[in-house]
Design a protein around this motif. Structure first.
Motif, PDB file in Angstrom:
ATOM      1  N   GLY A 349       0.611  -1.240   0.158  1.00 50.86           N
ATOM      2  CA  GLY A 349       0.038  -0.142  -0.022  1.00 50.86           C
ATOM      3  C   GLY A 349       0.866   1.457   0.138  1.00 50.86           C
ATOM      4  N   ILE A 350       2.261   1.266   0.101  1.00 58.87           N
ATOM      5  CA  ILE A 350       2.968   2.223   0.291  1.00 58.87           C
ATOM      6  C   ILE A 350       4.037   2.170  -0.709  1.00 58.87           C
ATOM      7  N   ASP A 351       4.808   1.126  -0.822  1.00 63.31           N
ATOM      8  CA  ASP A 351       5.899   1.215  -1.940  1.00 63.31           C
ATOM      9  C   ASP A 351       6.028  -0.125  -2.375  1.00 63.31           C
ATOM     10  N   PRO A 352       5.329  -0.849  -3.484  1.00 64.19           N
ATOM     11  CA  PRO A 352       5.533  -2.031  -4.121  1.00 64.19           C
ATOM     12  C   PRO A 352       6.368  -2.439  -4.490  1.00 64.19           C
ATOM     13  N   ALA A 353       7.428  -1.548  -4.965  1.00 65.16           N
ATOM     14  CA  ALA A 353       8.635  -1.903  -5.477  1.00 65.16           C
ATOM     15  C   ALA A 353       9.821  -1.601  -4.337  1.00 65.16           C
ATOM     16  N   ASN A 354       9.493  -1.622  -3.162  1.00 57.79           N
ATOM     17  CA  ASN A 354      10.424  -1.545  -1.991  1.00 57.79           C
ATOM     18  C   ASN A 354      11.486  -2.760  -2.190  1.00 57.79           C
ATOM     19  N   SER A 355      12.970  -2.100  -2.379  1.00 55.42           N
ATOM     20  CA  SER A 355      14.144  -3.048  -2.435  1.00 55.42           C
ATOM     21  C   SER A 355      14.171  -4.021  -1.328  1.00 55.42           C
ATOM     22  N   ASP A 359      13.723  -8.328  -1.268  1.00 57.62           N
ATOM     23  CA  ASP A 359      14.785  -8.890  -0.789  1.00 57.62           C
ATOM     24  C   ASP A 359      14.426  -9.888   0.102  1.00 57.62           C
ATOM     25  N   LEU A 360      13.679  -9.334   1.027  1.00 57.78           N
ATOM     26  CA  LEU A 360      13.150 -10.319   2.148  1.00 57.78           C
ATOM     27  C   LEU A 360      12.050 -11.697   1.494  1.00 57.78           C
ATOM     28  N   VAL A 361      11.485 -11.135   0.510  1.00 55.83           N
ATOM     29  CA  VAL A 361      10.393 -12.108  -0.251  1.00 55.83           C
ATOM     30  C   VAL A 361      11.366 -13.261  -1.026  1.00 55.83           C
ATOM     31  N   SER A 362      12.478 -12.673  -1.541  1.00 52.67           N
ATOM     32  CA  SER A 362      13.360 -13.669  -2.344  1.00 52.67           C
ATOM     33  C   SER A 362      14.062 -14.691  -1.376  1.00 52.67           C
ATOM     34  N   ARG A 363      14.259 -14.222  -0.130  1.00 49.07           N
ATOM     35  CA  ARG A 363      15.110 -15.094   0.974  1.00 49.07           C
ATOM     36  C   ARG A 363      14.087 -15.904   1.412  1.00 49.07           C
ATOM     37  N   ALA A 364      13.037 -15.915   1.219  1.00 49.35           N
ATOM     38  CA  ALA A 364      11.833 -17.211   1.585  1.00 49.35           C
ATOM     39  C   ALA A 364      12.511 -18.488   1.048  1.00 49.35           C
ATOM     40  N   THR A 365      12.885 -18.416  -0.237  1.00 51.59           N
ATOM     41  CA  THR A 365      13.113 -19.596  -0.988  1.00 51.59           C
ATOM     42  C   THR A 365      14.309 -20.189  -0.409  1.00 51.59           C
ATOM     43  N   ALA A 366      15.189 -19.786   0.795  1.00 47.81           N
ATOM     44  CA  ALA A 366      16.265 -20.321   1.217  1.00 47.81           C
ATOM     45  C   ALA A 366      15.648 -21.419   2.351  1.00 47.81           C
ATOM     46  N   THR A 402      11.254 -10.006  -7.359  1.00 46.83           N
ATOM     47  CA  THR A 402      11.799 -11.112  -6.509  1.00 46.83           C
ATOM     48  C   THR A 402      12.040 -12.513  -7.351  1.00 46.83           C
ATOM     49  N   ALA A 403      12.623 -13.317  -6.319  1.00 50.34           N
ATOM     50  CA  ALA A 403      12.845 -15.015  -7.062  1.00 50.34           C
ATOM     51  C   ALA A 403      11.525 -15.325  -6.979  1.00 50.34           C
ATOM     52  N   VAL A 404      10.375 -15.277  -6.300  1.00 51.85           N
ATOM     53  CA  VAL A 404       9.194 -15.706  -6.265  1.00 51.85           C
ATOM     54  C   VAL A 404       8.461 -15.472  -7.649  1.00 51.85           C
ATOM     55  N   LYS A 405       8.765 -14.224  -8.282  1.00 50.98           N
ATOM     56  CA  LYS A 405       8.186 -13.895  -9.620  1.00 50.98           C
ATOM     57  C   LYS A 405       6.703 -13.594  -9.470  1.00 50.98           C
ATOM     58  N   LYS A 406       5.893 -14.316  -9.057  1.00 54.74           N
ATOM     59  CA  LYS A 406       4.309 -13.960  -8.954  1.00 54.74           C
ATOM     60  C   LYS A 406       3.823 -14.810  -7.960  1.00 54.74           C
ATOM     61  N   PRO A 407       2.725 -14.488  -7.351  1.00 53.73           N
ATOM     62  CA  PRO A 407       1.930 -14.950  -6.503  1.00 53.73           C
ATOM     63  C   PRO A 407       1.129 -16.352  -6.837  1.00 53.73           C
ATOM     64  N   ALA A 408       1.239 -17.428  -6.075  1.00 49.55           N
ATOM     65  CA  ALA A 408       0.005 -18.602  -6.845  1.00 49.55           C
ATOM     66  C   ALA A 408      -1.103 -18.426  -6.006  1.00 49.55           C
ATOM     67  N   GLY A 409      -1.161 -17.684  -4.818  1.00 51.78           N
ATOM     68  CA  GLY A 409      -2.212 -17.556  -4.035  1.00 51.78           C
ATOM     69  C   GLY A 409      -2.123 -16.450  -3.108  1.00 51.78           C
ATOM     70  N   ILE A 410      -3.169 -15.916  -2.560  1.00 52.14           N
ATOM     71  CA  ILE A 410      -3.196 -14.894  -1.584  1.00 52.14           C
ATOM     72  C   ILE A 410      -4.244 -15.496  -0.441  1.00 52.14           C
ATOM     73  N   VAL A 411      -3.964 -15.616   1.006  1.00 58.19           N
ATOM     74  CA  VAL A 411      -4.617 -15.822   1.987  1.00 58.19           C
ATOM     75  C   VAL A 411      -5.319 -14.646   2.449  1.00 58.19           C
ATOM     76  N   ASP A 582      16.813  -5.890   8.377  1.00 57.63           N
ATOM     77  CA  ASP A 582      15.813  -6.628   7.806  1.00 57.63           C
ATOM     78  C   ASP A 582      14.264  -7.040   9.078  1.00 57.63           C
ATOM     79  N   GLU A 583      14.776  -7.292  10.076  1.00 59.37           N
ATOM     80  CA  GLU A 583      13.708  -7.392  11.019  1.00 59.37           C
ATOM     81  C   GLU A 583      12.847  -6.379  11.097  1.00 59.37           C
ATOM     82  N   LEU A 584      13.216  -5.129  10.886  1.00 57.44           N
ATOM     83  CA  LEU A 584      12.374  -3.782  11.242  1.00 57.44           C
ATOM     84  C   LEU A 584      10.998  -3.894  10.176  1.00 57.44           C
ATOM     85  N   ALA A 585      11.083  -4.770   9.229  1.00 57.32           N
ATOM     86  CA  ALA A 585      10.274  -5.006   8.254  1.00 57.32           C
ATOM     87  C   ALA A 585       9.078  -5.969   8.609  1.00 57.32           C
ATOM     88  N   SER A 586       9.140  -6.429   9.634  1.00 56.74           N
ATOM     89  CA  SER A 586       8.397  -7.705  10.048  1.00 56.74           C
ATOM     90  C   SER A 586       7.036  -7.378  10.442  1.00 56.74           C
TER      91      SER A 586
END
Length: 772
Positions: A349-355, A359-366, A402-411, A582-586
């Motif tokens: 709702g603020i900055d959908p392109a926030n770097s 990065d945190l979304v991409s790191r989920a793949t780890a 991000t490494a995820v590319k696109k959402p398969a679903g939204i809860v 990074d934790e501040l974005a939680s």
């Protein structure tokens, strides 16, 4: 927990009904009238509190009834019901020879509003007593356990399935109204005349908002991680309580240690900056620096674990806890949340392109690498459960980078994508932009047993009742239901296991993997989202992230990346200092916003200290340049425990009196050391100038702390030499003129110069003989 729901009056005495939950069960049909037969209830009473049951706090003037078990949870022909629990007398007096009653409510509860009315006590308790038994006197404030068995005939229904409201009451000797009451439901399943509901459950596994998780103090940090993921932690209770059940766990990779998302396979823990005030007596030093000059006044920053160094005992213990959790998660159905459970709802709702958040979304793949098994990272779960205009597109834009590319679903919360309907739609939905939605039922989700509940009985029976209501809306239509626990969910593991076992065994419920709802199943097809008729409340407190805070965090992260690019061990430096940023974005800070401020202040302070450790040392005195050209020596200091390489020193005068002949070559500076850099300059004109000296990376990004070099230019150019030559010539000319004007010299006036010379020589010879 039981609670006071209503007050009754008998013989001038005020009495209240207690122990009601917010849940109730469907009674799809009222049973046909039967003769008021009283069925036997077997009761076993014992003095004192129940040995292995919930602790009960006595009320002032009402009796409290707590149900410990109700078996079976689903009643059918030939299945008698056994109820166990405790009765606690009020503090104001004993229960004198009380009678325990099981009353079947004569109400129809085939809608959710009827469930609420019965459970809340708004529905009168008129009904049939299906069992009574006498109990011994219970002393004031004391408890007695009971076991009651009710024959199934008293609970039967002529319908194929039904929810039967019941009330367990205690009545004083000689009274007609109950002194205490607990309302619940019995699920009746006479025959299968329905298509089972498909039910999926997902629970988040995330950290609590504890700033001590990032403390530089080993004892505090280790204790915080023990509380967060140790054997007695909330995370451990969720993992243990869901073992063996069809439950998806949405895991924040950060629960596996501070650097889990950055290096999923290491298992190690890198010390991270601490919140302010954690070590109030710590000395003020630049991180890792041993400078010979006056130490900086910034607060301490983390001492990273450099290559070959031994980790602290706290780091080893935290890594062990993380490894234990990994072992427990392996083999489970796991989703990967963005690292640190980044607040997607606030960010899009603020900055959908926030770097930073990207990065945190991409790191989920780890998480897949860490667990050694697949973990879906393409299911987005905004913490507030809402779907305002633009959110679907915002999530797509965020994930596209991000490494995820696109959402398969939204809860999403079902009310947020559903207008008022006569029946409850399936959990399978599709957004206006084509993204699959997983719509969870907030009422069912709220019934998951909590650690504060005295027992899971009321939650189990209300859950079964709610699902029977849903089933009865369209019993022949395939539909699905999603149950989602909140981020703060805290269960008792045994109670949760009991709940999941009881609800999954209901004949009308077919439990499945939650991710399976992303695709259609036969006639159960996704339905389009619709605009809700009324405003839907957020499932979480307001966000702590704002546009200003997100921009500040992105800027701080860019600063760290710039510094790390000139370090020989830049990846380790970046991980060390970036982890807390990074934790501040939680999302977790929504539940404790004051802790966000504390941690943010510490992060800003530590980043300033880290970046200012690489600096141009300022001069307090002015450099005098007494020639056309000269060499300045500029001191550059590296206060980090890392080697700085390929860094550029750049000098820019503030006026044209001084010209930089050639900028210095790239520098390499060892850890905690300094170097003098020669710089050739030219003085164009006399006067004062300030030379701004700063450091940059190879691409020109400024880093570190700059300095101003004061210079006083006094160039001795060719004009000075011409003037000097003229002056010398004038002196010589003056001597010649003087000689001409004054005539012959006094030497010329001596008449016999030879005689004078001979006399002088004779005197010199006499002196020599005297010395001999």
């Amino acid at each position: 927990m039981t609670r006071l729901v209503r007050r009754l009056t008998t013989a001038g005495s005020a009495m209240a009904a207690v122990g009601l939950t917010v849940g109730a069960v469907l009674a799809s049909a009222v049973p046909a009238p039967v003769a008021p037969t009283t069925y036997a209830v077997t009761a076993v009473a014992s003095s004192g509190a129940l040995a292995h049951g919930p602790a009960v706090t006595p009320a002032k003037d009402v009796a409290i009834i707590v149900l410990s078990t109700l078996t079976p949870s689903v009643v059918g022909p030939g299945k008698d019901v056994t109820v166990t629990g405790t009765v606690t007398a009020p503090l104001t007096g004993p229960l004198s020879s009380p009678e325990l009653r099981v009353v079947r409510g004569a109400v129809k509860v085939d809608q959710r509003t009827a469930l609420d009315s019965w459970a809340s006590g708004r529905t009168q308790t008129a009904g049939r007593t299906v069992g009574t038994t006498a109990l011994p006197t219970v002393a004031a404030g004391q408890s007695r356990a009971f076991t009651a068995t009710v024959p199934w005939e008293g609970l039967r229904s002529d319908e194929a399935f039904a929810a039967v409201p019941i009330s367990v009451q205690v009545v004083q000797e000689g009274a007609t109204e109950p002194t205490g009451e607990t309302r619940t439901f019995v699920a009746w399943n006479g025959r299968k005349e329905y298509v089972p509901l498909t039910v999926a459950t997902v629970m988040p596994v995330t950290l609590d908002p504890d700033v001590d998780l990032f403390s530089r103090d080993d004892v505090s940090r280790q204790s915080a991680w023990q509380r967060a993921i140790g054997p007695q932690s909330r995370v451990a209770r969720i993992v243990e309580g869901t073992r063996g059940s069809e439950v998806d766990l949405a895991v924040d990779p950060a629960v596996l240690g501070p650097d889990a998302g950055a290096d999923a396979g290491s298992g190690g823990v890198t010390p991270t900056p601490s919140p302010s005030g954690t070590t109030p007596n710590a000395p003020a030093t630049t991180p890792g620096a041993t400078t010979p000059t006056t130490p900086p006044t910034t607060s301490p920053t983390p001492t990273p674990t450099t290559s070959g160094a031994q980790p602290s005992q706290a780091s080893v213990e935290i890594a062990r806890l993380a490894d234990d959790l990994v072992t427990q998660l392996r083999g489970r159905a796991v989703w990967a949340l963005p690292h640190a459970d980044a607040d997607i709802a606030a960010t899009v709702g603020i900055d959908p392109a926030n770097s930073l958040v990207r990065d945190l979304v991409s790191r989920a793949t780890a998480l897949t690498k860490r667990l050694g098994q697949p973990a879906r990272s393409d299911i987005v779960w905004p913490v507030d459960g809402l779907m305002p205009n633009g959110r679907e597109q915002g999530i797509k834009r965020l994930l596209s980078g991000t490494a995820v590319k696109k959402p398969a679903g939204i809860v999403v919360s079902a009310p947020a994508v559903t207008k008022a309907t006569a029946y409850t739609p399936t959990a399978r939905r599709v957004g206006s932009g084509g993204t699959r939605l997983l719509a969870y039922d907030p009422r069912l989700s709220a019934l998951l047993p909590k650690r504060t509940d005295p027992s899971p009985v009321l939650s189990v029976q209300r859950y079964l009742a709610e699902t029977l209501v849903l089933l009865g809306e369209r019993a022949g239509t395939p539909r699905s239901v999603l149950v989602a626990a909140p981020r703060t969910y805290d269960p008792d593991p045994a109670a949760l296991a009991t709940f999941l076992s009881a609800t999954s065994s209901a004949p009308w419920l077919d439990t499945v993997d939650a991710a399976s709802l992303l695709s259609d199943n036969g006639a159960d097809k996704a339905v389009p989202q619709t605009r809700p008729t009324t405003a839907v409340a957020s499932a979480a407190p307001r966000p702590v992230l704002t546009a200003r805070r997100l921009a500040q965090m992105a800027e701080q992260r860019d600063t760290l990346l710039s510094v790390s690019s000139v370090l020989r061990d830049g990846a380790e430096f970046e991980r060390t200092y970036r982890e807390v940023l990074d934790e501040l974005a939680s999302t977790r800070w929504r539940y404790q916003p004051g802790s966000w401020v504390t941690l943010s202040t510490s992060v800003a302070r530590d980043i300033r200290a880290a970046t200012s450790a690489i600096r141009v040392v300022p001069r307090t005195s002015t450099i005098n340049l007494l020639a056309e050209t000269g060499t300045l020596r500029i001191t550059v200091e590296n206060g980090l425990d890392y080697t700085v390489q390929d860094i550029r020193l750049r000098l820019v005068p503030d006026n044209p009196r001084i010209r930089i002949v050639e900028q210095p070559a790239p520098l390499t500076i060892g850890p905690s050391s300094r170097t003098n850099v020669p710089v050739e300059v030219a003085a164009v004109a006399a006067g004062r100038a300030e030379i701004r000296a700063f450091l940059t990376t190879a691409d020109g990004t400024q880093i570190g702390s700059p300095a101003s070099i004061p210079v006083a230019a006094n160039p001795l150019d060719s004009t000075i030499y011409w003037v000097g030559g003229v002056l010398v010539g004038l002196v010589l000319l003056a001597g010649v003129v003087r000689a001409v004007v004054k005539g012959t010299s006094r030497v010329d006036e001596i008449a016999d110069i030879e005689a004078v010379t001979a006399a002088h020589e004779s005197l010199g010879g006499a002196d020599d003989r005297d010395r001999d």
